[in-house]
Design a protein around this motif. Structure first.
Motif, PDB file in Angstrom:
ATOM      1  N   ALA A  13      17.252  45.485  -0.310  1.00  0.00           N
ATOM      2  CA  ALA A  13      16.054  45.914  -1.039  1.00  0.00           C
ATOM      3  C   ALA A  13      14.841  45.995  -0.131  1.00  0.00           C
ATOM      4  N   GLN A  53      12.781  49.374   0.897  1.00  0.00           N
ATOM      5  CA  GLN A  53      11.344  49.549   0.671  1.00  0.00           C
ATOM      6  C   GLN A  53      10.647  50.037   1.934  1.00  0.00           C
ATOM      7  N   LEU A  75      12.533  44.789  -7.798  1.00  0.00           N
ATOM      8  CA  LEU A  75      12.601  45.732  -6.676  1.00  0.00           C
ATOM      9  C   LEU A  75      12.877  45.046  -5.350  1.00  0.00           C
ATOM     10  N   ILE A  78      14.004  50.396  -3.956  1.00  0.00           N
ATOM     11  CA  ILE A  78      13.582  51.592  -4.668  1.00  0.00           C
ATOM     12  C   ILE A  78      14.770  52.491  -4.975  1.00  0.00           C
ATOM     13  N   VAL A 123      16.948  50.830  -7.898  1.00  0.00           N
ATOM     14  CA  VAL A 123      16.268  50.658  -9.187  1.00  0.00           C
ATOM     15  C   VAL A 123      15.945  52.004  -9.822  1.00  0.00           C
ATOM     16  N   PRO A 136       9.788  46.045 -14.754  1.00  0.00           N
ATOM     17  CA  PRO A 136      10.290  45.403 -13.539  1.00  0.00           C
ATOM     18  C   PRO A 136       9.762  43.984 -13.331  1.00  0.00           C
ATOM     19  N   CYS A 139       8.518  40.976 -11.157  1.00  0.00           N
ATOM     20  CA  CYS A 139       7.802  40.931  -9.882  1.00  0.00           C
ATOM     21  C   CYS A 139       6.817  39.768  -9.822  1.00  0.00           C
ATOM     22  N   SER A 152       6.059  48.535  -4.394  1.00  0.00           N
ATOM     23  CA  SER A 152       7.327  49.236  -4.601  1.00  0.00           C
ATOM     24  C   SER A 152       7.587  49.451  -6.087  1.00  0.00           C
ATOM     25  N   CYS A 153       7.310  48.425  -6.889  1.00  0.00           N
ATOM     26  CA  CYS A 153       7.474  48.562  -8.335  1.00  0.00           C
ATOM     27  C   CYS A 153       6.620  49.702  -8.881  1.00  0.00           C
ATOM     28  N   VAL A 191       7.997  53.211  -8.419  1.00  0.00           N
ATOM     29  CA  VAL A 191       9.063  53.568  -9.351  1.00  0.00           C
ATOM     30  C   VAL A 191       8.508  53.705 -10.767  1.00  0.00           C
TER      31      VAL A 191
END
Length: 382
Positions: A85, A89, A260, A266, A269, A285, A287, A296-297, A300
């Motif tokens: 992950a 990213q 994420l 990315i 997800v 998400p 986080c 990153s969240c 998306v």
């Protein structure tokens, strides 16, 4: 363009940052970490980068993802998927910078203009929740999340249910019906107690009940859903589309919560949220992490039409010593207005990491979640 170097930084309160550098001088950032297992994930990131990516062109992200995932006979799980992950990213951050666009533009473009966020209140063993809730509502948040309980026995007494009911009742009375309240069971609750607790909290209209049972007991979710009309959320400890496939098929989950920094980044997800849309399931998400994970969240979230809301870690009870904005050269990118965060417009992940600050504080992070015990000395779920 080739990947020529990388660095890993353990930073407080409990995060691991990854910096990847390319031959043309570009830098991409990722956040590969399992909370409480930073050193373990760091070793996995080093192994993946040294084995598969150093010296390679960073642009074929899907191929790199498949190589890291399928290149090993053993796959999946929190450590490997979190390592993948964070690398993923950073690769997306590099690609966005290469093309001068936010990542969400490379993923199909925005599906919204801003992302709703919620704020944690009340701490690990929830207390003082109503006052904290009012303070956050006064700051402009329209959605909150709280822990339902501290530790619970497998079959606990009526007082434990009454305490949880009273907490959310007080919060609901304090903030009124216009504010959403997510209630996190945190996997602390057995199947037997989850059914009772879900039914007891329903009159106070939670936005969702989160992780009512541990993911290894996801087969119990349909039975729990029969005891409540409250939406059920889960997924922070699920790491791939194959983990989520089963909960989509049984139809009991209303909101998925992939992380994420844990669920393949990315690339993965975005696939998971696409699957969720086909089953009329929303995404929120997970986080409780740092700025790179949050960025990153948001990328998306921006391009996924079935995203409900975004968790973020500002002022969360875990953040001792440093907070989510401390590592950003421009903290205004996460300025919350009326309970929303605007979409970033800068290339890549849309954030600028303060490298000097990161290097000043980097050290071995010795954060581990507490080990709770019941009155008889047996280990309780945290």
């Amino acid at each position: 363009m080739r990947i020529v170097d990388y660095d890993l930084y353990q930073v407080p309160p409990r995060w691991l940052f990854l910096r990847i550098e390319t031959s043309d001088g570009r830098v991409g950032w990722g956040e590969p970490v399992v909370e409480g297992r930073a050193r373990t994930v760091e070793a996995a990131v080093e192994e993946l980068l040294d084995t598969y990516l150093l010296g390679e062109d960073p642009t074929p992200i899907e191929d790199h993802w498949q190589t890291m995932y399928r290149g090993g006979f053993y796959r999946g799980g929190p450590v490997l998927m979190s390592a993948i992950a964070g690398i993923d990213q950073a690769l997306w951050d590099l690609k966005g910078k290469q093309f001068g666009a936010p990542v969400y533009e490379l993923l199909g473009g925005r599906a919204r203009n801003r992302v709703r966020v919620y704020q944690w209140v009340g701490g690990d063993r929830p207390e003082g929740v109503a006052q904290a809730a009012q303070e956050k509502v006064d700051e402009g948040f329209s959605a909150l999340k709280m822990n339902a309980t501290a530790e619970l026995r497998r079959i606990d007494n009526p007082g434990a249910i009454d305490d949880a009911r009273e907490r959310i009742a007080t919060v609901r009375e304090t903030v009124g019906p216009e504010v959403d309240i997510g209630v996190d069971f945190h996997g602390r609750v057995s199947k037997s107690m989850a059914k009772r607790l879900a039914k007891a909290l329903e009159p106070y209209d939670p936005m969702f009940i989160e992780e009512p049972v541990l993911p290894e007991h996801n087969d119990c979710l349909p039975e729990i859903a029969e005891h409540t009309t409250t939406p059920i959320a889960t997924g922070e400890r699920m790491y791939s589309r194959w983990d989520f496939k089963e909960v989509f098929e049984d139809g009991a989950v209303d909101v998925i919560q992939p992380d994420l920094s844990h669920a393949g980044g990315i690339t993965e997800v975005k696939k998971i949220v696409g699957m969720a849309e086909a089953y009329d399931v929303a995404m929120a998400p997970h986080c409780p992490l740092g700025p790179i994970a949050l960025a990153s969240c948001v990328q998306v979230d921006a391009c996924s039409p079935n995203v409900l809301i975004q968790e973020q870690s500002l002022d969360i009870h875990y953040n001792e010593g440093s907070d989510v904005l401390d590592y950003l050269a421009d903290p205004s990118v996460f300025e919350y207005r009326d309970g929303y965060v605007e979409l970033p417009t800068d290339p890549g992940l849309g954030i600028d990491i303060d490298e000097r600050r990161v290097r000043e504080v980097t050290d071995e992070v010795d954060w581990h979640n507490p080990v709770w015990r019941h009155e008889d000395g047996s280990v309780a779920e945290w």
